[in-house]
Design an enzyme around this catalytic site. Structure first.
Site, PDB file in Angstrom:
ATOM      1  N   GLY A 158       0.805  -1.218   0.000  1.00  0.00           N
ATOM      2  CA  GLY A 158       0.000   0.000   0.000  1.00  0.00           C
ATOM      3  C   GLY A 158       0.829   1.254   0.000  1.00  0.00           C
ATOM      4  N   GLN A 159       0.130   2.367   0.154  1.00  0.00           N
ATOM      5  CA  GLN A 159       0.760   3.678   0.097  1.00  0.00           C
ATOM      6  C   GLN A 159      -0.021   4.622   0.993  1.00  0.00           C
ATOM      7  OE1 GLN A 159       0.919   5.206  -3.899  1.00  0.00           O
ATOM      8  NE2 GLN A 159       2.762   6.396  -3.525  1.00  0.00           N
ATOM      9  N   VAL A 160       0.682   5.596   1.590  1.00  0.00           N
ATOM     10  CA  VAL A 160       0.029   6.592   2.436  1.00  0.00           C
ATOM     11  C   VAL A 160       0.283   7.970   1.836  1.00  0.00           C
ATOM     12  CG1 VAL A 160      -0.192   7.569   4.745  1.00  0.00           C
ATOM     13  CG2 VAL A 160       0.387   5.149   4.476  1.00  0.00           C
ATOM     14  N   LYS A 215      -4.640   6.229   3.592  1.00  0.00           N
ATOM     15  CA  LYS A 215      -3.861   5.002   3.461  1.00  0.00           C
ATOM     16  C   LYS A 215      -4.555   4.079   2.463  1.00  0.00           C
ATOM     17  CE  LYS A 215      -1.787   1.415   6.383  1.00  0.00           C
ATOM     18  NZ  LYS A 215      -1.592   0.994   7.789  1.00  0.00           N
ATOM     19  N   ASP A 247       3.635  -5.112  16.717  1.00  0.00           N
ATOM     20  CA  ASP A 247       4.714  -4.599  15.862  1.00  0.00           C
ATOM     21  C   ASP A 247       5.159  -3.219  16.327  1.00  0.00           C
ATOM     22  OD1 ASP A 247       6.591  -4.704  13.839  1.00  0.00           O
ATOM     23  OD2 ASP A 247       5.226  -3.976  12.284  1.00  0.00           O
TER      24      ASP A 247
END
Length: 425
Positions: free
Chosen positions: A23-25, A40, A137
């Site tokens: 993905g990409q933000v 997002k 995480d």
């Protein structure tokens, strides 16, 4: 995706801020409410076909998990939708600096500053664990320090809501959840993962803030996980002498191999950290050192393709004027802020005059937007600089007047308000 694209007939993309495996933000603006947002995307075409359904479910669950955490240390979720073949999640845009970058620049943080940051993370973990959510995480790359000194925990929920079956499948394919440098021993062995795993990761982060590097170092992920499992727990006192014994002991307990030997809860860790949070290292002082520097870096990242300052400013003024006519005052102010921060360091007299004009426009736009707190700061800073330089005194007086107007709008009128702002102690 490119700047200017409109998502969901509401959100305009401004510049990319990050990219992951699937993905990409992007930073963007909510055109309906005139506020900056982070968008997002889950790029379905970049996900293996046999994993798309599962990935989509996780993405939606991330939105729901994060939305349920009503805490100032978790970015707010605003919207969830579909754009073409991609899913998108609209969240609060978090300004500030990533903790990993802050550590890299400072090498080691002061004891008080490290404790203040760790305590804020503990506060978030308390809320998450009470809601039966485990981050899984935690790492310096997932922690942001905002200009207001608030620590934000990012990417909450991607791993938190995975079922045991999904977690086992990922482990079997070599995709262990978590980042090797901060992964708990039980997590590295694909065992049951609970709140204690987040506390172990917090211990790794605290060790890195104090020592300048994670507790264990290795050249590859399998070797790193073996170190978490079998290497002796490092003693922070061997790396620096100013860590109090009780804090060093707490850190040692956080890094215990057996989850049962770690502190009982994030609430207990929060309580044990509190005595070591010094007044000089409260969040405000953290923000003072990182806020302006990071904002400038973000502004440079967001800049348009190279052009002269005058050309860029003319274009930015035209765009800001269009936005202001649509009553998108905050977005207009941000356009001018990006133009301002592209001002060459070796500015001539003409550019200095242009910069003053732009700063005045930004302050006025913030005032029109009803953001009187930021407008007050912008007017006061400009007035102070003009007083120092001795130039444009009429504008300086007008700015001081606007400071008083902003204070009145915020209900901050006191007897001290009768004293001109520039004369106050």
């Amino acid at each position: 995706m490119q700047a200017g694209d409109r998502i969901g007939d509401r959100y305009e993309l401004t510049y990319p801020v990050g990219r992951g495996g699937m993905g990409q933000v992007w930073a963007g603006f909510d055109q309906r409410l005139d506020r900056p947002v982070a968008i997002k995307f889950l790029r379905q075409t970049e996900v293996p076909e046999d994993e798309r359904e599962t990935a989509g479910k996780r993405f939606r669950r991330e939105a729901r998990a994060t939305a349920r955490l009503d805490h100032p240390g978790v970015p707010a979720v605003h919207d969830l939708g579909v754009h073409g073949e991609d899913l998108f999640l609209v969240m609060q845009l978090v300004p500030g600096i990533v903790l990993a970058d802050h550590i890299a620049e400072q090498e080691r943080l002061s004891v008080g500053e490290a404790v203040v940051i760790a305590a804020q993370v503990c506060s978030v973990l308390e809320a998450a664990h009470a809601a039966s959510l485990v981050h899984r995480d935690l790492k310096p790359q997932n922690l942001m320090i905002t200009p207001a000194g608030v620590v934000k925990v990012l990417d909450f929920g991607v791993a938190a809501l995975l079922s045991p079956t999904e977690a086992s499948r990922l482990t079997a394919t070599g995709r262990t959840l978590g980042t090797p440098a901060y992964i708990a021993p039980e997590q590295a062995q694909a065992g049951p993962v609970g709140p204690a795993a987040d506390l172990y990761a917090l211990g790794c982060i605290l060790f890195e803030m104090l020592g300048g590097h994670p507790p264990y170092e290795a050249t590859n992920a399998p070797d790193m996980m073996r170190r978490h499992l079998y290497s002796p727990i490092p003693i922070i006192g061997e790396y620096r002498s100013d860590v109090p014994d009780d804090l060093a002991h707490l850190l040692y307990c956080l890094l215990a191999k057996d989850p049962a030997e770690r502190p009982a809860s994030s609430g207990e860790v929060h309580r044990l950290l509190t005595p070591f949070a010094h007044g000089d290292d409260k969040p405000g002082s953290v923000a003072e050192r990182v806020g302006k520097r990071n904002f400038n870096a973000t502004a440079r990242t967001a800049s348009a393709p190279p052009m002269s300052f005058q050309e860029g400013l003319t274009e930015s003024r035209a765009r800001a004027r269009e936005l202001a006519e649509d009553e998108l005052f905050v977005q207009a102010a941000e356009v001018l802020e990006r133009a301002l921060h592209s001002l060459p360091e070796d500015e001539g007299e003409l550019l200095a005059v242009e910069a003053i004009s732009v700063r005045a426009d930004i302050a006025n736009l913030l005032m029109l937007a009803g953001d009187f707190q930021r407008a007050r700061g912008a007017f006061a800073a400009l007035a102070h600089d003009l007083d120092q330089s001795g130039g444009q005194q009429d504008l300086a007086e007008e700015c001081w007047h606007q400071v008083l107007v902003c204070e009145t709008e915020m209900g901050q009128v006191t007897s001290n308000s009768l004293v001109p702002p520039k004369l106050r102690l």
